[in-house]
Scaffold this active site. Structure first.
Site, short mmCIF file in Angstrom:
data_model
loop_
_atom_site.label_atom_id
_atom_site.label_comp_id
_atom_site.label_asym_id
_atom_site.label_seq_id
_atom_site.Cartn_x
_atom_site.Cartn_y
_atom_site.Cartn_z
N ARG A 73 -0.27 -1.17 16.75
CA ARG A 73 -0.03 0.00 17.60
C ARG A 73 0.24 -0.28 19.07
NH1 ARG A 73 -3.03 1.19 13.47
NH2 ARG A 73 -2.49 3.00 12.20
N ASP A 82 -6.14 -12.33 8.68
CA ASP A 82 -5.57 -13.63 9.02
C ASP A 82 -6.52 -14.81 8.86
OD1 ASP A 82 -7.28 -13.42 11.29
OD2 ASP A 82 -5.72 -12.44 12.45
N HIS A 121 -10.22 -5.55 4.93
CA HIS A 121 -8.87 -5.37 4.38
C HIS A 121 -8.35 -6.61 3.66
CE1 HIS A 121 -8.27 -1.94 7.51
NE2 HIS A 121 -8.96 -1.55 6.46
N CYS A 140 -3.03 -13.62 -9.66
CA CYS A 140 -2.07 -13.12 -10.65
C CYS A 140 -2.59 -11.79 -11.20
CB CYS A 140 -1.92 -14.14 -11.78
SG CYS A 140 -0.93 -13.47 -13.14
N CYS A 170 3.40 -16.04 -11.53
CA CYS A 170 2.48 -16.99 -12.17
C CYS A 170 3.16 -17.62 -13.41
CB CYS A 170 1.25 -16.20 -12.59
SG CYS A 170 -0.04 -17.15 -13.40
N ASN A 191 -11.37 -3.35 24.82
CA ASN A 191 -10.03 -3.06 24.30
C ASN A 191 -9.03 -2.98 25.45
OD1 ASN A 191 -9.21 -2.59 21.50
ND2 ASN A 191 -8.16 -0.81 22.34
N ILE A 245 -9.58 -9.25 24.99
CA ILE A 245 -10.89 -9.66 24.47
C ILE A 245 -11.16 -11.17 24.60
CG2 ILE A 245 -10.08 -9.74 22.04
CD1 ILE A 245 -12.98 -8.48 21.52
#
Ligand code: NAD
Length: 239
Positions: free
Chosen positions: A35, A105, A120, A128, A149, A212, A230
Protein backbone atom coordinates in the site's frame (compact mmCIF):
# COMPACT_ATOMS: atom_id res chain seq x y z
CA UNK A 1 15.43 11.78 20.28
CA UNK A 2 12.88 11.42 23.06
CA UNK A 3 10.87 8.69 21.38
CA UNK A 4 13.96 6.44 21.14
CA UNK A 5 14.60 7.00 24.86
CA UNK A 6 10.99 6.06 25.66
CA UNK A 7 11.16 2.95 23.49
CA UNK A 8 14.52 1.95 25.01
CA UNK A 9 13.06 2.31 28.51
CA UNK A 10 10.04 0.15 27.67
CA UNK A 11 12.31 -2.52 26.19
CA UNK A 12 14.74 -2.38 29.15
CA UNK A 13 11.86 -2.88 31.59
CA UNK A 14 10.34 -5.92 29.91
CA UNK A 15 11.14 -9.56 29.38
CA UNK A 16 7.87 -10.24 27.64
CA UNK A 17 7.79 -8.29 24.40
CA UNK A 18 5.84 -9.40 21.33
CA UNK A 19 6.27 -7.92 17.86
CA UNK A 20 3.54 -7.79 15.21
CA UNK A 21 4.61 -6.72 11.72
CA UNK A 22 3.75 -6.47 8.07
CA UNK A 23 5.21 -5.81 4.66
CA UNK A 24 6.79 -2.51 5.84
CA UNK A 25 9.28 -4.54 7.91
CA UNK A 26 10.85 -5.84 4.69
CA UNK A 27 10.85 -2.71 2.49
CA UNK A 28 14.31 -1.83 3.83
CA UNK A 29 15.40 -5.24 2.47
CA UNK A 30 14.21 -4.20 -1.00
CA UNK A 31 10.86 -6.04 -0.96
CA UNK A 32 8.00 -3.71 -1.92
CA UNK A 33 4.93 -3.58 0.30
CA UNK A 34 1.36 -3.40 -1.02
CA UNK A 35 0.00 0.00 0.00
CA UNK A 36 2.92 2.50 0.00
CA UNK A 37 3.24 4.83 -3.00
CA UNK A 38 5.89 2.49 -4.47
CA UNK A 39 3.89 -0.58 -3.42
CA UNK A 40 2.41 -3.28 -5.62
CA UNK A 41 -1.11 -1.81 -5.39
CA UNK A 42 0.07 1.34 -7.17
CA UNK A 43 1.48 -0.48 -10.20
CA UNK A 44 -0.54 -1.27 -13.31
CA UNK A 45 -1.52 -4.84 -14.18
CA UNK A 46 -4.17 -6.49 -16.31
CA UNK A 47 -6.00 -7.44 -13.07
CA UNK A 48 -5.87 -5.82 -9.62
CA UNK A 49 -3.29 -7.59 -7.38
CA UNK A 50 -6.07 -8.61 -4.93
CA UNK A 51 -7.69 -10.50 -7.82
CA UNK A 52 -4.48 -12.20 -8.98
CA UNK A 53 -3.65 -13.20 -5.41
CA UNK A 54 -7.06 -14.77 -4.79
CA UNK A 55 -7.89 -18.46 -4.53
CA UNK A 56 -10.38 -18.34 -7.42
CA UNK A 57 -7.85 -16.64 -9.73
CA UNK A 58 -5.25 -19.25 -8.75
CA UNK A 59 -7.68 -22.01 -9.76
CA UNK A 60 -8.95 -20.40 -12.97
CA UNK A 61 -5.75 -18.73 -14.29
CA UNK A 62 -3.00 -20.82 -12.68
CA UNK A 63 -0.32 -19.95 -15.22
CA UNK A 64 -0.92 -16.18 -14.93
CA UNK A 65 -0.97 -16.52 -11.15
CA UNK A 66 2.51 -18.11 -11.16
CA UNK A 67 3.85 -15.53 -13.61
CA UNK A 68 2.83 -12.68 -11.22
CA UNK A 69 3.84 -14.63 -8.12
CA UNK A 70 7.37 -15.35 -9.38
CA UNK A 71 7.88 -11.75 -10.55
CA UNK A 72 6.30 -9.84 -7.67
CA UNK A 73 6.16 -11.99 -4.56
CA UNK A 74 9.51 -13.82 -4.49
CA UNK A 75 12.76 -12.08 -3.61
CA UNK A 76 15.36 -14.83 -3.16
CA UNK A 77 18.26 -12.36 -2.87
CA UNK A 78 16.67 -10.28 -0.07
CA UNK A 79 18.61 -10.13 3.19
CA UNK A 80 17.34 -9.31 6.69
CA UNK A 81 17.58 -5.59 7.53
CA UNK A 82 18.22 -3.82 10.85
CA UNK A 83 14.63 -4.43 12.00
CA UNK A 84 14.83 -8.21 11.52
CA UNK A 85 18.30 -8.23 13.10
CA UNK A 86 17.34 -6.21 16.19
CA UNK A 87 14.25 -8.34 16.79
CA UNK A 88 16.42 -11.47 16.52
CA UNK A 89 18.85 -9.97 19.07
CA UNK A 90 15.95 -9.27 21.45
CA UNK A 91 14.77 -12.87 20.97
CA UNK A 92 18.26 -14.22 21.75
CA UNK A 93 18.42 -12.05 24.87
CA UNK A 94 15.17 -13.66 26.06
CA UNK A 95 13.26 -10.37 25.94
CA UNK A 96 11.16 -10.92 22.82
CA UNK A 97 8.80 -13.88 23.14
CA UNK A 98 7.40 -14.00 19.61
CA UNK A 99 7.23 -12.36 16.22
CA UNK A 100 3.79 -12.42 14.63
CA UNK A 101 4.17 -11.57 10.96
CA UNK A 102 1.96 -11.09 7.94
CA UNK A 103 5.05 -11.47 5.75
CA UNK A 104 5.77 -14.52 3.65
CA UNK A 105 9.47 -13.85 2.97
CA UNK A 106 11.08 -15.82 5.83
CA UNK A 107 13.44 -12.94 6.71
CA UNK A 108 12.77 -13.07 10.48
CA UNK A 109 13.95 -16.70 10.59
CA UNK A 110 16.90 -15.84 8.32
CA UNK A 111 17.93 -13.17 10.86
CA UNK A 112 17.76 -15.75 13.67
CA UNK A 113 14.35 -15.23 15.30
CA UNK A 114 13.18 -18.53 16.79
CA UNK A 115 9.49 -18.07 17.52
CA UNK A 116 7.83 -16.70 14.41
CA UNK A 117 4.11 -17.07 13.71
CA UNK A 118 3.61 -16.63 9.97
CA UNK A 119 -0.05 -15.70 9.63
CA UNK A 120 0.04 -15.75 5.82
CA UNK A 121 2.43 -18.65 5.27
CA UNK A 122 5.79 -18.67 3.54
CA UNK A 123 7.21 -18.69 0.01
CA UNK A 124 9.76 -21.21 1.29
CA UNK A 125 7.14 -23.96 1.71
CA UNK A 126 5.39 -25.43 -1.30
CA UNK A 127 3.46 -28.66 -1.57
CA UNK A 128 1.84 -30.88 -4.17
CA UNK A 129 -1.93 -30.46 -4.03
CA UNK A 130 -2.36 -34.13 -5.04
CA UNK A 131 0.20 -36.19 -3.06
CA UNK A 132 1.33 -33.62 -0.47
CA UNK A 133 5.05 -33.87 -1.34
CA UNK A 134 7.08 -30.88 -0.14
CA UNK A 135 9.12 -28.58 -2.41
CA UNK A 136 11.46 -25.69 -1.60
CA UNK A 137 11.57 -22.21 -3.11
CA UNK A 138 14.25 -23.15 -5.65
CA UNK A 139 11.94 -25.68 -7.20
CA UNK A 140 9.33 -22.97 -7.85
CA UNK A 141 11.97 -20.56 -9.18
CA UNK A 142 13.62 -23.10 -11.46
CA UNK A 143 10.46 -24.38 -13.09
CA UNK A 144 8.75 -22.23 -15.70
CA UNK A 145 4.97 -22.16 -16.01
CA UNK A 146 2.88 -24.15 -13.58
CA UNK A 147 5.12 -26.09 -11.15
CA UNK A 148 4.13 -29.75 -11.31
CA UNK A 149 4.95 -32.76 -9.15
CA UNK A 150 6.10 -36.20 -10.48
CA UNK A 151 2.61 -37.45 -9.65
CA UNK A 152 1.08 -34.84 -12.02
CA UNK A 153 -0.36 -32.64 -9.24
CA UNK A 154 0.07 -28.85 -9.19
CA UNK A 155 2.50 -27.53 -6.59
CA UNK A 156 0.97 -24.70 -4.56
CA UNK A 157 2.91 -22.23 -2.39
CA UNK A 158 1.96 -22.45 1.28
CA UNK A 159 0.83 -18.81 1.30
CA UNK A 160 -2.64 -17.66 2.29
CA UNK A 161 -4.41 -16.19 -0.75
CA UNK A 162 -7.41 -13.87 -0.59
CA UNK A 163 -10.57 -15.99 -0.01
CA UNK A 164 -8.51 -18.58 1.92
CA UNK A 165 -8.67 -19.18 5.66
CA UNK A 166 -5.76 -18.64 8.03
CA UNK A 167 -4.28 -21.61 9.91
CA UNK A 168 -6.21 -21.82 13.21
CA UNK A 169 -3.25 -23.26 15.08
CA UNK A 170 -1.01 -20.33 14.12
CA UNK A 171 -3.76 -17.84 15.03
CA UNK A 172 -4.22 -19.45 18.45
CA UNK A 173 -0.47 -19.33 19.14
CA UNK A 174 -0.27 -15.70 18.01
CA UNK A 175 -3.26 -14.71 20.18
CA UNK A 176 -1.82 -16.52 23.15
CA UNK A 177 1.52 -14.69 22.95
CA UNK A 178 -0.05 -11.27 22.21
CA UNK A 179 -2.50 -11.57 25.10
CA UNK A 180 0.29 -12.49 27.56
CA UNK A 181 2.78 -9.79 26.44
CA UNK A 182 3.45 -6.70 28.53
CA UNK A 183 5.07 -4.68 25.71
CA UNK A 184 3.58 -4.93 22.22
CA UNK A 185 5.45 -3.42 19.26
CA UNK A 186 3.50 -3.15 16.02
CA UNK A 187 5.37 -2.02 12.92
CA UNK A 188 5.40 -1.75 9.15
CA UNK A 189 1.76 -2.58 8.63
CA UNK A 190 -1.18 -0.58 7.32
CA UNK A 191 -3.31 -2.76 9.66
CA UNK A 192 -5.80 -2.96 6.80
CA UNK A 193 -5.66 -6.70 6.09
CA UNK A 194 -8.14 -8.83 8.05
CA UNK A 195 -8.39 -11.02 10.02
CA UNK A 196 -4.65 -10.51 10.77
CA UNK A 197 -5.09 -6.86 11.86
CA UNK A 198 -7.73 -7.89 14.41
CA UNK A 199 -5.14 -9.80 16.43
CA UNK A 200 -3.72 -6.58 17.88
CA UNK A 201 -6.94 -6.20 19.91
CA UNK A 202 -5.89 -9.17 22.05
CA UNK A 203 -3.12 -7.13 23.68
CA UNK A 204 -3.89 -6.55 27.38
CA UNK A 205 -0.45 -5.47 28.60
CA UNK A 206 1.10 -2.17 29.63
CA UNK A 207 2.80 -0.57 26.62
CA UNK A 208 1.55 -0.50 23.06
CA UNK A 209 4.10 0.90 20.57
CA UNK A 210 3.48 1.58 16.88
CA UNK A 211 6.33 2.22 14.41
CA UNK A 212 5.16 3.00 10.89
CA UNK A 213 6.06 5.33 8.04
CA UNK A 214 2.48 6.45 7.58
CA UNK A 215 -0.41 6.92 10.00
CA UNK A 216 -2.71 3.99 10.78
CA UNK A 217 -6.18 3.89 12.33
CA UNK A 218 -4.62 2.51 15.52
CA UNK A 219 -2.28 5.44 16.27
CA UNK A 220 -4.81 6.91 18.71
CA UNK A 221 -4.71 3.95 21.09
CA UNK A 222 -0.94 3.66 21.45
CA UNK A 223 1.33 4.61 24.36
CA UNK A 224 4.06 5.53 21.89
CA UNK A 225 3.62 6.19 18.19
CA UNK A 226 6.76 6.63 16.07
CA UNK A 227 6.49 7.77 12.49
CA UNK A 228 9.58 6.47 10.69
CA UNK A 229 11.34 3.57 9.06
CA UNK A 230 11.36 0.60 11.37
CA UNK A 231 14.90 -0.60 10.58
CA UNK A 232 16.26 2.88 11.17
CA UNK A 233 14.30 3.31 14.42
CA UNK A 234 15.25 -0.10 15.85
CA UNK A 235 18.91 0.37 14.93
CA UNK A 236 19.08 2.94 17.79
CA UNK A 237 17.97 0.40 20.38
CA UNK A 238 20.56 -1.41 22.46
CA UNK A 239 19.91 -4.89 23.79
P1 NAD B 1 0.76 -2.87 3.57
O1 NAD B 1 1.46 -2.78 2.25
O2 NAD B 1 -0.72 -2.80 3.58
O3 NAD B 1 1.29 -1.71 4.53
C1 NAD B 1 2.65 -1.48 4.74
C2 NAD B 1 2.76 -0.37 5.77
O4 NAD B 1 4.11 -0.29 6.16
C3 NAD B 1 2.35 1.01 5.25
O5 NAD B 1 1.53 1.61 6.24
C4 NAD B 1 3.68 1.75 5.10
O6 NAD B 1 3.57 3.13 5.39
C5 NAD B 1 4.53 1.07 6.13
N1 NAD B 1 5.96 1.00 5.80
C6 NAD B 1 6.54 0.74 4.61
N2 NAD B 1 7.87 0.66 4.76
C7 NAD B 1 8.13 0.89 6.08
C8 NAD B 1 9.31 0.96 6.85
N3 NAD B 1 10.51 0.72 6.33
N4 NAD B 1 9.20 1.22 8.18
C9 NAD B 1 7.98 1.45 8.75
N5 NAD B 1 6.84 1.40 8.05
C10 NAD B 1 6.91 1.12 6.74
O7 NAD B 1 1.28 -4.18 4.27
P2 NAD B 1 0.58 -5.13 5.36
O8 NAD B 1 -0.11 -4.33 6.38
O9 NAD B 1 1.60 -6.11 5.78
O10 NAD B 1 -0.54 -5.91 4.55
C11 NAD B 1 -0.40 -6.38 3.23
C12 NAD B 1 -0.23 -7.85 2.98
O11 NAD B 1 0.91 -7.88 2.17
C13 NAD B 1 0.11 -8.79 4.09
O12 NAD B 1 -0.89 -9.69 4.16
C14 NAD B 1 1.39 -9.53 3.62
O13 NAD B 1 1.14 -10.91 3.60
C15 NAD B 1 1.58 -9.12 2.21
N6 NAD B 1 2.92 -8.80 1.72
C16 NAD B 1 4.02 -9.38 2.24
C17 NAD B 1 5.29 -9.03 1.78
C18 NAD B 1 6.49 -9.71 2.37
O14 NAD B 1 6.42 -10.87 2.73
N7 NAD B 1 7.61 -9.01 2.52
C19 NAD B 1 5.43 -8.05 0.80
C20 NAD B 1 4.27 -7.46 0.26
C21 NAD B 1 3.02 -7.84 0.76
Amino acid sequence: MDYIKSLQQMIDNSNNIVFFGGAGVSTESGIPDFRSQSGIYHQQYKYPPETILSHSFYLEHTEEFFEFYRKKMIFPEAKPNKAHEKLAELDKAGKLKAVVTQNIDGLHQKAGSKTVFELHGSVHRNYCTRCGKFFDLNFILNHAGIPTCDCGGTIKPDVVLYEEALDQNIIQNAISSISKADVFIVGGSSLAVYPAADLIHYFRGKKFVLINRSETLQDVRTDLSIQGSIGEVLSHISV
